[in-house]
Design an enzyme around this catalytic site. Structure first.
Site, PDB file in Angstrom:
ATOM      1  N   ASP A  24       0.794  -1.243   0.000  1.00  0.00           N
ATOM      2  CA  ASP A  24       0.000   0.000   0.000  1.00  0.00           C
ATOM      3  C   ASP A  24       0.823   1.288   0.000  1.00  0.00           C
ATOM      4  O   ASP A  24       0.499   2.240   0.719  1.00  0.00           O
ATOM      5  CB  ASP A  24      -0.947   0.019   1.204  1.00  0.00           C
ATOM      6  N   LYS A 133      -6.328  -4.970  -3.244  1.00  0.00           N
ATOM      7  CA  LYS A 133      -6.873  -5.705  -2.098  1.00  0.00           C
ATOM      8  C   LYS A 133      -7.958  -4.860  -1.433  1.00  0.00           C
ATOM      9  O   LYS A 133      -7.812  -3.650  -1.295  1.00  0.00           O
ATOM     10  CB  LYS A 133      -5.787  -6.101  -1.102  1.00  0.00           C
ATOM     11  N   CYS A 166      -2.021  -3.041   7.726  1.00  0.00           N
ATOM     12  CA  CYS A 166      -2.003  -3.945   6.574  1.00  0.00           C
ATOM     13  C   CYS A 166      -0.754  -4.820   6.504  1.00  0.00           C
ATOM     14  O   CYS A 166      -0.831  -5.968   6.071  1.00  0.00           O
ATOM     15  CB  CYS A 166      -2.166  -3.145   5.287  1.00  0.00           C
TER      16      CYS A 166
END
Length: 230
Positions: A24, A133, A166
């Site tokens: 990310d 995701k 995450c």
């Protein structure tokens, strides 16, 4: 094979049967004006993290590791985010921020938006894999597990943001699926106070994986290191 100095102990792996995972590294998480910044999280110290990830990616690619880039987010209508029946609807700070500030609707973590894009400094190359995701864990509703198993990959080296959300979520899920997870601590950044970073790294090195750093990782992957091991 290469041996990486790490906490709580060194770990040995074959780079060509391992993956570097970049979690990310989007404007949302690493750039002023992105989601985390607008939601009140401090992103002022993410620039060194970006530089360290660049260094780690270059070394990993040269050693033959698979590079996997994750982008967290949803469709423009946020169907993938889940409605009121999903805990994600209630706990996602991006969704909560948009409900509090309706003018941001459609701008935070929406596929195709500036917020969703990877930061300019980090550009996937041919042969890399880019995966969207919809939740914190990169294993949830993605083909990550099948991608790794089909290539015989068992060792995962993690970088990215946020360490305590995450990154840790994906590493934990990998642990339950019998993957060996390593975090490069100076190539990650937390969402929240500094203690969140320390707590996440403590959890990982104590219960779920290993912790190292970019310089040590690059040294372990250098041809000189391979020669010493051979």
């Amino acid at each position: 094979m290469t041996t990486l100095t790490a906490r709580p102990e060194a770990i040995t792996f074959d780079p060509q049967q391992s993956a570097l995972i970049v979690v990310d590294m989007q404007n949302a998480y690493a750039t002023p004006g992105g989601y985390l910044d607008l939601a009140g999280f401090d992103v002022s110290t993410t620039r060194p993290v970006i530089a360290n990830i660049q260094t780690a990616v270059t070394a990993a690619r040269a050693a033959g590791m698979l590079i996997i880039w994750f982008q967290n987010g949803w469709d423009e209508q946020y169907v993938e985010a889940g409605g009121p029946g999903s805990p994600n609807f209630h706990k996602s700070n991006a969704l909560k921020t948009m409900r509090k500030q309706p003018q941001l609707q459609g701008k935070l973590l929406a596929k195709g938006s500036w917020d969703y894009q990877l930061v300019d400094e980090l550009v996937p190359q041919p042969g890399d894999i880019v995966l969207p995701k919809p939740r914190y864990s990169g294993f949830f509703n993605t083909p990550l597990d099948s991608i790794l198993r089909s290539r015989g990959i068992r060792h995962l080296v993690f970088t990215g943001i946020a360490t305590n959300v995450c990154v840790e979520s994906t590493l934990r899920d990998g642990f339950f699926l019998e993957y060996f997870g390593v975090v490069l601590e100076d190539a990650t950044h937390q969402a929240g106070p500094e203690f969140a970073q320390k707590a996440a790294l403590f959890n990982i090195e104590t219960f779920f994986g290993w912790v190292s750093d970019v310089e040590t990782f690059c040294d372990a992957l250098s041809p000189t290191s391979f020669a010493r091991i051979a």
